[in-house]
Write an enzyme that holds these catalytic residues in place. Structure first.
Site, PDB file in Angstrom:
ATOM      1  N   GLU A 325       6.182   8.997  -0.736  1.00  0.00           N
ATOM      2  CA  GLU A 325       6.922   9.164  -1.979  1.00  0.00           C
ATOM      3  C   GLU A 325       6.201  10.077  -2.965  1.00  0.00           C
ATOM      4  O   GLU A 325       6.791  10.535  -3.936  1.00  0.00           O
ATOM      5  CB  GLU A 325       7.118   7.789  -2.654  1.00  0.00           C
ATOM      6  CG  GLU A 325       8.118   6.873  -1.962  1.00  0.00           C
ATOM      7  CD  GLU A 325       7.510   6.061  -0.808  1.00  0.00           C
ATOM      8  OE1 GLU A 325       6.425   6.443  -0.315  1.00  0.00           O
ATOM      9  OE2 GLU A 325       8.128   5.069  -0.411  1.00  0.00           O
ATOM     10  N   LYS A 435      -3.089 -14.542   0.491  1.00  0.00           N
ATOM     11  CA  LYS A 435      -3.338 -15.519  -0.565  1.00  0.00           C
ATOM     12  C   LYS A 435      -3.594 -16.869   0.085  1.00  0.00           C
ATOM     13  O   LYS A 435      -2.720 -17.440   0.721  1.00  0.00           O
ATOM     14  CB  LYS A 435      -2.150 -15.606  -1.521  1.00  0.00           C
ATOM     15  CG  LYS A 435      -2.554 -16.232  -2.841  1.00  0.00           C
ATOM     16  CD  LYS A 435      -1.504 -16.031  -3.903  1.00  0.00           C
ATOM     17  CE  LYS A 435      -2.104 -16.285  -5.275  1.00  0.00           C
ATOM     18  NZ  LYS A 435      -1.090 -16.391  -6.304  1.00  0.00           N
ATOM     19  N   TRP A 440      -7.093 -14.857  -3.754  1.00  0.00           N
ATOM     20  CA  TRP A 440      -6.793 -13.626  -3.028  1.00  0.00           C
ATOM     21  C   TRP A 440      -7.913 -13.290  -2.054  1.00  0.00           C
ATOM     22  O   TRP A 440      -9.086 -13.420  -2.385  1.00  0.00           O
ATOM     23  CB  TRP A 440      -6.651 -12.445  -4.002  1.00  0.00           C
ATOM     24  CG  TRP A 440      -5.510 -12.560  -4.955  1.00  0.00           C
ATOM     25  CD1 TRP A 440      -5.586 -12.828  -6.274  1.00  0.00           C
ATOM     26  CD2 TRP A 440      -4.132 -12.402  -4.667  1.00  0.00           C
ATOM     27  NE1 TRP A 440      -4.348 -12.852  -6.830  1.00  0.00           N
ATOM     28  CE2 TRP A 440      -3.421 -12.599  -5.863  1.00  0.00           C
ATOM     29  CE3 TRP A 440      -3.412 -12.114  -3.501  1.00  0.00           C
ATOM     30  CZ2 TRP A 440      -2.040 -12.508  -5.945  1.00  0.00           C
ATOM     31  CZ3 TRP A 440      -2.035 -12.033  -3.581  1.00  0.00           C
ATOM     32  CH2 TRP A 440      -1.357 -12.223  -4.785  1.00  0.00           C
TER      33      TRP A 440
HETATM   34  P1  AMP Z   1       2.855   6.424   3.829  1.00  0.00           P
HETATM   35  O1  AMP Z   1       3.998   6.565   2.920  1.00  0.00           O
HETATM   36  O2  AMP Z   1       3.254   6.063   5.228  1.00  0.00           O
HETATM   37  O3  AMP Z   1       1.951   7.595   3.770  1.00  0.00           O
HETATM   38  O4  AMP Z   1       2.016   5.186   3.341  1.00  0.00           O
HETATM   39  C1  AMP Z   1       1.459   5.161   2.056  1.00  0.00           C
HETATM   40  C2  AMP Z   1       0.616   3.953   1.931  1.00  0.00           C
HETATM   41  O5  AMP Z   1      -0.535   4.066   2.784  1.00  0.00           O
HETATM   42  C3  AMP Z   1       0.047   3.748   0.563  1.00  0.00           C
HETATM   43  O6  AMP Z   1       0.972   3.127  -0.301  1.00  0.00           O
HETATM   44  C4  AMP Z   1      -1.154   2.878   0.855  1.00  0.00           C
HETATM   45  O7  AMP Z   1      -0.766   1.525   1.025  1.00  0.00           O
HETATM   46  C5  AMP Z   1      -1.637   3.404   2.191  1.00  0.00           C
HETATM   47  N1  AMP Z   1      -2.734   4.349   1.973  1.00  0.00           N
HETATM   48  C6  AMP Z   1      -2.686   5.683   1.937  1.00  0.00           C
HETATM   49  N2  AMP Z   1      -3.906   6.198   1.699  1.00  0.00           N
HETATM   50  C7  AMP Z   1      -4.754   5.154   1.571  1.00  0.00           C
HETATM   51  C8  AMP Z   1      -6.160   5.001   1.299  1.00  0.00           C
HETATM   52  N3  AMP Z   1      -6.959   6.048   1.129  1.00  0.00           N
HETATM   53  N4  AMP Z   1      -6.655   3.748   1.239  1.00  0.00           N
HETATM   54  C9  AMP Z   1      -5.878   2.670   1.408  1.00  0.00           C
HETATM   55  N5  AMP Z   1      -4.559   2.745   1.668  1.00  0.00           N
HETATM   56  C10 AMP Z   1      -4.008   3.962   1.742  1.00  0.00           C
END
Ligand code: AMP
Length: 544
Positions: A325, A435, A440
């Site tokens: 997004e 949780k 948490w």
């Molecule tokens: P996507 O839309 O498939 O790229 O997923 C996005 C989601 O991936 C984010 O909202 C995070 O939950 C996770 N994400 C992306 N980059 C990171 C990061 N560096 N560390 C932790 N989670 C991440």
């Protein structure tokens, strides 16, 4: 508008060029500075930026001959290739919309996205024809299928001359779908203006600090993020703007990727952690000089164990964060000179952090009432954002669009904190948090710690329902050596962090299960949703 403001409004001379931020203009610099620089498709094809420019004209003329006009949607199903790069440019430059189809979705999900995006033509690699043949009877409109086996012939038959027009920078350029966590895939969309600003934003983000990281015109770039996944994080646009040598690897195969890194002397890549793990575990890695390679890890948290393995090979590795997004860049964990002067352990920790915000990104950490939580390096809340390059909604889905943008900020669904230096750390996802007994537990933190155990190749921690505590963590571990797999040893390892005060005793997962593989999503991330469903009754079974 108030009268005093209008006095300061610019008067535009009738001959002045009102420069629109459109993708066409990204080509200006490379075509004056890097005409002879190379663009390479695996071991199959290489040409220079002048030829690239001619090929964009040829592709435009080909598409026009096939009836494509501004406002139409051109879909692509391909591996990472020069063809895909050409579509990244020529399709939006025509004023048409590029739909990058996620080839890893199920056929029925692909069908949904094709119908929902209202594709007019699909440019398709032969490998994906069986999928299309399976679903084409359910297409809701006439869709042309163009086999990419004919691509080179079609291009060579077309004229290289095409005068790409100017148009409103707020024209939609791309669309793709995110599977999200629940329900049908959701379409996100980006305008020319957003992609141009993201292109510049990405370059300035990775070049924010000196001493490491960076992305420069003399780099050699190879994406290892599929081009359907957020335009390979937008980096092909940045690479082209800078006129760097670019290598598109085709279908991912660890040995071939390592061979390309060596043969083309690749210096800059990005991927999800699982892909880096796959490369580093390949026998060829031990014989490949990776000491000039910079790798940004995103899409999921960078586990310290993996980061250390990469650093030991001389790889300059660090994390970045974003979402489908968000186009995607939000933060990057580049290290300042002060940080680079810290101990290796501290540097490792900093490289694995979520990072500091990219320029123009407004990132807030808020409670359920949208109040900011203290910026103290420990108070957690949901990460909400504003930036010039965020999807303005989900395509034709007003309800979920409003949820995404509730209160005027985009809701990431990620939980984290920010310290006084602006360093963000994601601790969990809203939908991923464990949780237990009212407390948490961070699955990401546990995964990071467990990943540092010698016999852990891959790990996922999920919350599973528990009659007594409502949820307890379950650690799924792919061992390096199955013969040595020992849950007690993993628990003892975690206990070490408890003894150091880094973790509460409460967080220790009683259950450590050894598995041969961990379910991944279509973009190679651990599929927590699937794992939670799969192990939903694991605790009940054990107790009953
Ligand atoms: P996507 O839309 O498939 O790229 O997923 C996005 C989601 O991936 C984010 O909202 C995070 O939950 C996770 N994400 C992306 N980059 C990171 C990061 N560096 N560390 C932790 N989670 C991440």
């Amino acid at each position: 508008m108030c009268a005093s403001m209008s006095k300061h409004q610019l008067t535009t001379s009738s001959s002045a060029y009102d420069y629109p931020l459109i993708i066409r203009h990204l080509l200006r610099t490379p075509l004056t500075q890097a005409r002879n620089q190379e663009i390479i498709y695996a071991d199959k094809l290489r040409y220079n930026y002048s030829t690239f420019n001619e090929r964009l004209g040829r592709l435009a003329n080909t598409l026009i001959k096939l009836g494509i006009r501004a406002g139409d949607t051109v879909a692509v199903m391909d591996w990472d290739s020069h063809r895909y790069l050409e579509a990244f440019f020529a399709v939006p430059m025509l004023g048409a919309i590029l739909h990058t189809i996620n080839i890893r979705l199920s056929p029925s999900q692909i069908l949904y996205t094709i119908n929902h995006a209202q594709d007019d033509i699909i440019l398709i690699h032969a490998d994906f024809m069986p999928i299309i043949n399976e679903i084409r009877d359910s297409f809701e409109r006439d869709i042309r299928i163009l086999s990419l086996s004919d691509y080179e012939t079609l291009l060579s038959d077309a004229s290289p001359n095409y005068k790409f027009p100017d148009f409103d920078e707020n024209t939609r350029a791309t669309t793709f779908y995110t599977t999200g966590t629940t329900g049908l895939p959701k379409g996100v969309y980006f305008t020319h203006r957003q992609l141009v600003l993201h292109t510049l934003g990405f370059i300035s983000t990775v070049n924010w600090t000196s001493g490491h990281g960076g992305f420069h015109s003399d780099d050699v770039y190879m994406p290892i993020t599929p081009m359907f996944h957020v335009h390979a994080w937008g980096v092909p646009y940045s690479a082209t703007l800078m006129g760097v040598k670019q290598v598109y690897p085709g279908r991912y195969e660890a040995g071939a990727l390592l061979a390309l890194i060596e043969a083309e002397q690749v210096t800059f890549s990005h991927c999800v952690p699982t892909i880096l793990q796959m490369l580093l575990n390949h026998p060829r890695a031990a014989h490949t000089d990776l000491s000039h390679w910079r790798v940004i890890i995103g899409g999921a948290a960078l586990p310290p164990g993996l980061a250390q393995q990469a650093l030991d090979l001389g790889i300059d590795v660090y994390a970045a964060y974003g979402m489908s997004e968000t186009c995607p860049i939000l933060t990057a964990a580049t290290l300042t000179k002060t940080m680079l002067a810290k101990s290796p352990e501290e540097q490792l920790r900093l490289r694995c952090k979520t990072g500091r915000t990219a320029p123009l990104v407004e990132l807030r950490i808020v409670d359920q009432n949208m109040n900011d939580v203290p910026q103290d390096g420990q108070s957690t809340g949901e990460i909400v954002v504003r930036a010039p390059w965020l999807t303005q909604g989900y395509l034709d889905d007003p309800v979920r669009s409003e949820e995404l943008w509730a209160g005027g900020y985009m809701h990431t669904g990620d939980i984290g904190y920010m310290d006084m230096d602006g360093l963000v750390q994601i601790t969990d996802r809203l939908k991923d948090v464990i949780k237990s007994g009212g407390e948490w537990i961070s699955s990401i933190e546990l995964e990071g710690l467990i990943s540092e155990h010698d016999n852990v190749a891959q790990v996922a921690v999920i919350g599973i329902p528990d009659k007594q505590w409502s949820e307890r963590p379950l650690a799924l571990v792919v061992p390096v050596d199955a013969a040595q797999a020992d849950a007690d040893s993993i628990r003892a390892h975690i206990n070490g962090y408890v003894d150091q005060g880094l973790l509460s005793t409460w967080a220790i997962p009683q259950r450590v299960e050894f598995v041969t593989n961990i379910d991944l999503t279509s973009v190679g991330k651990i599929d927590k949703k699937k794992l939670r469903e799969k192990y939903a009754h694991a605790n009940e079974l054990e107790k009953d």
